[in-house]
Design an enzyme around this catalytic site. Sequence first.
Site, mmCIF file in Angstrom:
data_model
loop_
_atom_site.group_PDB
_atom_site.id
_atom_site.type_symbol
_atom_site.label_atom_id
_atom_site.label_comp_id
_atom_site.label_asym_id
_atom_site.label_seq_id
_atom_site.Cartn_x
_atom_site.Cartn_y
_atom_site.Cartn_z
ATOM 1 N N ARG A 44 -38.415 22.438 85.823
ATOM 2 C CA ARG A 44 -37.783 23.823 85.719
ATOM 3 C C ARG A 44 -36.401 23.002 84.580
ATOM 4 N NH1 ARG A 44 -34.899 27.454 83.896
ATOM 5 N NH2 ARG A 44 -34.409 29.171 85.313
ATOM 6 N N GLU B 93 -38.616 37.078 82.456
ATOM 7 C CA GLU B 93 -39.355 37.245 83.428
ATOM 8 C C GLU B 93 -40.826 37.207 82.646
ATOM 9 O OE1 GLU B 93 -39.557 34.623 85.720
ATOM 10 O OE2 GLU B 93 -36.897 34.688 86.420
ATOM 11 N N ARG C 61 -39.589 22.651 92.164
ATOM 12 C CA ARG C 61 -39.829 22.066 90.844
ATOM 13 C C ARG C 61 -38.800 21.606 90.411
ATOM 14 N NH1 ARG C 61 -39.837 27.888 88.362
ATOM 15 N NH2 ARG C 61 -38.019 27.934 89.185
#
Length: 226
Positions: free
Chosen positions: A25, A33, A77
């Site tokens: 990330r 999104e 992440r």
Amino acid sequence: MYDVVGISDGDTIKVRINGVKESIRIIGLDTPETRKPNTPVQCFGKEASSNMQSLVQSKQVQLEADPSQGERDRYGRLLRHVFVNGSTNVALAQIEGGFGKEYTYDGPYAHRLEYLAAMNRAKTAKRGTWGPPCNGFHEGLATTAPAQPTPTASAPVVAPSAAPSAGTSQPGTCSIKGNINSDGEKIAHRPGDSAYERTKISTGKGERWFCSEGEALAAGWRMARA
């Protein structure tokens, strides 16, 4: 240097580290999104993912940790700055092109002022998500709003005065409750949903009634789980 083995979306990539595939990330970057559960594909999301692909797909990248941020986010992440060819800052390229915005999650980080300046330039130039058809970040669905129904004899047009007015506690002709929870998340509840009866609407907080799911989604709400 690490091999890129996949693109999740405009701000998350997959690399192979010591034989293990890891999701990265990217720090300081947020893009519309495209794959978040229960969230519509947002305006310019596909373009942001495509541009990320052109930047890093099948290339080697450098990863830079930031002591001001955590090691991983709540989804597990890795949090990293990402560079290509030792010079191209991937987050900066996305923001400069209007494919995303500067995002501060856990306090200031390296490159933040640079990202803010790049975002302001993109907004001024109306590049990417800052221009038509999005005209802002995370506004609306992919590139078009839901089509409006054509009035027919069996579906009379409702006069504006029949719609609920500000501050009303009854839905009138519109029965979908557009609630905003304590985290600021906009969730629309249909009649029959598990939380429908106990959900209260306060128009003073920005909550509202909707006459259709399409109207709610177009306004930025997501539909509640039944």
